[in-house]
Design an enzyme around this catalytic site. Structure first.
Site, PDB file in Angstrom:
ATOM      1  N   HIS A  51     -17.607   5.753   5.501  1.00 42.95           N
ATOM      2  CA  HIS A  51     -16.742   6.669   5.263  1.00 42.95           C
ATOM      3  C   HIS A  51     -15.285   6.285   5.679  1.00 42.95           C
ATOM      4  CE1 HIS A  51     -14.346  10.123   4.257  1.00 42.95           C
ATOM      5  NE2 HIS A  51     -13.938  10.431   5.688  1.00 42.95           N
TER       6      HIS A  51
ATOM      7  N   HIS B 109     -19.947   9.081   7.717  1.00 42.27           N
ATOM      8  CA  HIS B 109     -19.671  10.539   7.584  1.00 42.27           C
ATOM      9  C   HIS B 109     -20.922  11.282   7.212  1.00 42.27           C
ATOM     10  CE1 HIS B 109     -17.907  14.447   6.140  1.00 42.27           C
ATOM     11  NE2 HIS B 109     -16.820  13.791   6.516  1.00 42.27           N
TER      12      HIS B 109
ATOM     13  N   SER C  13     -16.875  17.681   1.949  1.00 44.64           N
ATOM     14  CA  SER C  13     -16.076  17.754   3.283  1.00 44.64           C
ATOM     15  C   SER C  13     -16.632  18.130   4.328  1.00 44.64           C
ATOM     16  CB  SER C  13     -14.798  18.564   2.850  1.00 44.64           C
ATOM     17  OG  SER C  13     -14.086  19.158   4.125  1.00 44.64           O
TER      18      SER C  13
ATOM     19  N   GLY D 210       0.735  -1.092   0.032  1.00 41.79           N
ATOM     20  CA  GLY D 210       0.084  -0.179   0.086  1.00 41.79           C
ATOM     21  C   GLY D 210       0.941   1.179   0.027  1.00 41.79           C
TER      22      GLY D 210
ATOM     23  N   ARG E  22     -18.718  13.555  14.173  1.00 46.37           N
ATOM     24  CA  ARG E  22     -19.519  12.889  12.921  1.00 46.37           C
ATOM     25  C   ARG E  22     -20.258  12.177  13.231  1.00 46.37           C
ATOM     26  NH1 ARG E  22     -13.916  12.041   9.212  1.00 46.37           N
ATOM     27  NH2 ARG E  22     -13.953  14.177   8.580  1.00 46.37           N
TER      28      ARG E  22
END
Lengths: 250, 637
Positions: B401, B266, B284, B40, B330
């Site tokens: 999210h 989210h 955002s 990764g 959130r």
């Protein structure tokens, strides 16, 4: 809506490809372009046919993976938009859409619409960085940068490395891509130390990869999903000239 | 299995310094004798690969994308937290530490979080030195904005593309090392398995996604920086290729998986528009600085938003949480949105949406200023929905999210398999039961630049590492297993695509183990997941062959692991019989609807140990101690 798709199919890098036609009868206007291709692929898989391979990942216009040419324009007809952000409401019922890979000598086709863009990585490896090892940095606010220059650097840094500029250019030039990185660093105090080596290294690698030269068609800016300006190419030429003329002076 | 966090002793603020002194060092000339594999190349992986190569280790890095620059870290929009206190508004390392522990609803390790808050400051310094063009004030100094769960402005940002700029910074550092021959970069290679020799992780097996070749790679240590598993819900804000395979394979080879039920929803994403939907797009959280969230007061009020007068609007976050308002964390914001939609007050065609309205902010600071702050986000919204958010409020709804759970790691970021490390979203370490905004970039870079490069040296200096190569029988065995799995998938020749299975699984998980969970729903999921899995292994179709670029095979392999992992997630959600942070068990709520923690029984990390196919895994516990931030009901009122 109903659409006819002509899509470039090519099994692998060693075989020849050709355009193949597909009919889609249930396209909704809220679909993204890639979701439209997903529907086609689901149909193809169920028929036992090979689905159309295309690069894509984030599907929010920032990773730069999606890369197809739609009706002759990289990323399709909508300005400042990647293929993944293009939505079917921009097309008409009954329309024919031609879909091809990005075409350039330095971007060989791997399969269908997937091309090899590692040439961009190799250009980056020849100077697309500031040499600062982890832990060496001073306090961030010790390097004041005018808002104007920071904003301009950000304009250049917005490049997503998709390669649309190359695919749009009649010469297959990568100058918009290279100029974006060179200018980002040339505009910042941190980039000054390696300024000359950077532009020379990146431009030399760009030429070694088989990208063409700029002859001011400006197709790159028109195709760029992040509207990187061609003024950065003009500045790249100045940077390169200055660097080559003065690299041995002190 | 013993879970030893290896937490250094002493006061929380001294632990990292003490640990750095206690760790064994490897002299510079000897570092080149060790090889580290990094899987990764997002923020964590690219930063770690570059930093370790700078130190002198041999590094090989792997990505399934065509370039390290495509990793999904690139999509983070809003910003990165750091306790710089440049705004003189009372911030400090201690406050960032406190906010993060509290924001995580007391389910993270104090020692880890304090270290994260400490190194947050170095990250900003490092990134600026790399040429990351953060937003600036007119005086030339760095600008900040505020973010959910904090009352100070500590978030650094680069327009709405902070993740992109930070990733490109790490990518440029990595490019420098690749160009210098110190990192060997493998693109379009997907990890199929890890390889353990005598109980120690010594390598990986990958599939070349162009040729289909199964290949082995040996190393003295392996680092998984493979991100989260949010795509278990099918629709999420994750990129299409994000998957659980690397961490799940590691789990099956002995690495404990911690808190898989901690999945973050989210609050501000663009709502679903139809069955064709392949992903959800995040808007955002920084928009909540200037946007006000509301729904009509009346049930079924379907007038267009400009026709609804001020006194008939319910600004429910401002009403319920006056001190944090639209900037509530959130999990709280997401549940509040679900609640008003469940009451029938949701907006848009599906009724699953709330308004995010900028008219007040535009009247206050002007459209130009709003465009400067969020221009690219507004354009993205318009491209997707066809609506102009300068004129009409955005419609938003929560979506999967980020995943706080991940491989269990100790203070050195090593899993329960010696030699196998996990960093960034792939581990569980710092966010507890809920991650605060602008903290994912911080953690990925903290792990990659400033923590792992130290701790891995301590491991390599002491580990008994015999000389091996990829001819070892364990590599051959892992290669054969990977090939056998692919051959099995190719031979099924059923009638359903892997996407259809993934969608079915995702809908079930979202419905039963999503934003709100209860015992009977989770048990229903647990009974249905094996059925989907069984059908997958009998009725899947994948055209073509394994020896070529085969996108449907790639998807099938990832879906196969999601179909097993989903069950682990559900077990964890069932057995954590409390609510905390993003894990909202409907049986455990305060009268005002807030999550009700059970600190007596659940102030611990749950780490699951694999026991074999179709056998329930064993749940281990790591008790959490709170010596500095006192356990309290999380209140944002």
């Amino acid at each position: 809506m109903k659409l006819k798709l002509n899509i470039w199919r090519q099994k692998n890098a060693k075989t020849d490809g050709k355009m193949t036609s597909y009919q889609l009868n249930h396209v909704e206007e809220d679909m993204s372009f890639l979701e439209m291709l997903d529907i086609l692929n689901e149909d193809l898989i169920l028929k036992g046919d090979d689905p159309v391979a295309f690069d894509h990942d984030c599907r929010e216009g920032i990773c730069g993976a999606c890369s197809m040419t739609i009706n002759g324009t990289p990323h399709g007809p909508e300005k400042e938009t990647t293929t993944c952000q293009l939505h079917m409401r921009k097309f008409k019922d009954g329309q024919t859409i031609n879909i091809e890979p990005f075409r350039a000598k330095a971007f060989p086709v791997i399969k269908d619409l997937v091309v090899d863009r590692n040439a961009f990585d190799r250009i980056m490896q020849k100077g697309g960085y500031i040499s600062v090892r982890t832990g060496q940095a001073q306090d961030a606010n010790n390097i004041p940068i005018s808002k104007k220059n920071a904003d301009l650097a950000m304009d250049a840094a917005a490049c997503i490395g998709c390669g649309a500029c190359v695919a749009a250019c009649p010469n297959g030039a990568a100058m918009l891509f290279v100029s974006a990185k060179v200018n980002q660093f040339a505009l910042l105090p941190q980039g000054q130390i390696e300024r000359k080596e950077r532009v020379i290294g990146m431009v030399n690698q760009m030429e070694a990869e088989g990208f063409g030269a700029c002859t001011n068609h400006f197709e790159c800016e028109a195709a760029c999903p992040k509207s990187i300006s061609v003024k950065f190419i003009a500045k790249l030429n100045t940077e390169y000239l200055k660097a080559t003329l003065t690299k041995n002076s002190f | 299995m013993i879970l030893d966090a290896k937490m250094p002793s002493g006061p929380v603020q001294d632990k990292w310094d003490k640990h750095r002194f206690d760790m064994k060092l490897i002299n510079p000339a000897n570092k080149r004798k060790f090889k580290v594999l990094v899987v990764g190349t997002g923020l964590g992986g690219a930063a770690a690969a570059a930093s370790m190569a700078e130190l002198g280790y041999q590094v090989e890095a792997f990505t399934y994308n065509d370039s390290p620059r495509r990793a999904h870290s690139i999509a983070a929009q809003g910003g990165i937290n750091a306790a710089k206190n440049y705004q003189n508004d009372g911030d400090s390392v201690w406050r960032l530490f406190y906010d993060t522990v509290k924001g995580g609803d007391f389910r993270s390790r104090e020692g880890n979080v304090y270290r994260l808050a400490m190194v947050s400051r170095n990250i900003i310094d490092q990134c600026v030195a790399q040429g990351v063009p953060f937003a600036r004030e007119y005086g030339g100094l760095l600008a900040n904005r505020s973010f959910g769960g904090a009352q100070v402005s500590r978030t650094f940002y680069a327009r709405g593309q902070t993740g992109q700029q930070l990733l490109l910074g790490a990518y440029s550092a990595l490019s420098k090392e690749v160009g210098g021959g110190r990192v060997k970069m493998h693109t379009r290679k997907e990890m199929m398995d890890i390889v353990n020799i005598d109980g120690v992780c010594r390598g990986i097996v990958t599939r070349d996604m162009v040729t289909g070749k199964i290949e082995s790679h040996w190393g003295d240590a392996v680092v998984l920086a493979t991100g989260g598993y949010g795509n278990v819900f099918f629709l999420s804000t994750n990129a299409q290729a994000c998957n659980v395979t690397a961490t799940y394979r590691a789990y099956k080879k002995g690495a404990a998986f911690a808190n898989p039920c901690f999945t973050q929803i989210h609050p501000t994403c663009i709502p679903v528009s139809g069955d064709h939907q392949s992903k959800l797009t995040l808007m955002s959280e920084s928009l909540r600085n200037d946007g006000r969230i509301w729904v009509p007061k009346k049930v079924g009020d379907n007038r267009s938003p400009e026709l609804i007068p001020e006194n008939e609007r319910d600004y429910y976050l401002e009403r319920k949480y006056p001190s944090f308002g639209n900037l509530s964390p959130r999990d709280i914001s997401s549940r509040a949105a679900k609640e008003v939609c469940d009451e029938g007050r949701g907006v848009g065609a599906t009724g699953y949406g709330v308004y995010l309205d900028f008219s007040t902010a535009i009247a206050r600071v002007g459209q130009e200023m709003i465009a400067e702050r969020y221009g690219n986000l507004f354009e993205m919204y318009e491209r997707i929905t066809g609506d102009n958010p300068y004129k009409t409020p955005m419609r938003i709804f929560p979506a999967s999210h980020y995943t706080m759970g991940g491989l269990w790691v100790d203070y050195n970021l090593m899993t329960t398999v010696p030699g196998l490390h996990a960093i960034g979203e792939a581990n569980f370490s710092d966010h507890g039961a809920n991650r605060l905004g602008a903290s994912a970039l911080m953690q990925g870079l903290a792990d990659g630049y400033f923590i792992l490069p130290y701790t891995i040296g301590n491991y390599l200096a002491q580990a008994p590492l015999d000389k091996i190569d990829t001819n070892h029988a364990e590599f051959k065995k892992a290669e054969d297993e990977a090939s056998a799995k692919i051959n099995k998938i190719m031979s099924l020749k059923g009638k359903r695509t892997s996407t259809s299975f993934h969608r079915e699984l995702g809908l079930l998980m979202w419905d039963k183990v999503g934003m709100g969970r209860n015992e009977s729903g989770i048990k229903e999921a647990l009974s249905k997941i094996p059925q989907i899995r069984e059908e997958f292994w009998s009725n899947l179709t994948v055209p073509g062959s394994g020896a070529e670029l085969n996108v449907s095979l790639e998807r099938a392999l990832r879906t196969a692991d999601f179909l097993e992992f989903a069950e682990l997630l559900a077990w964890d959600a069932l057995e954590r019989d409390e609510s905390c942070g993003a894990h909202y068990r409907e049986e455990h709520i305060h009268p005002d609807g807030e999550a009700k923690r059970d600190d007596t029984n659940f102030a611990h990390v749950a780490a699951w140990e694999y026991q074999g196919e179709n056998i329930k895994p064993v749940r281990h516990q790591e008790q959490l101690e709170f010596e500095n931030v006192h356990l309290a009901v999380r209140s944002y009122k």
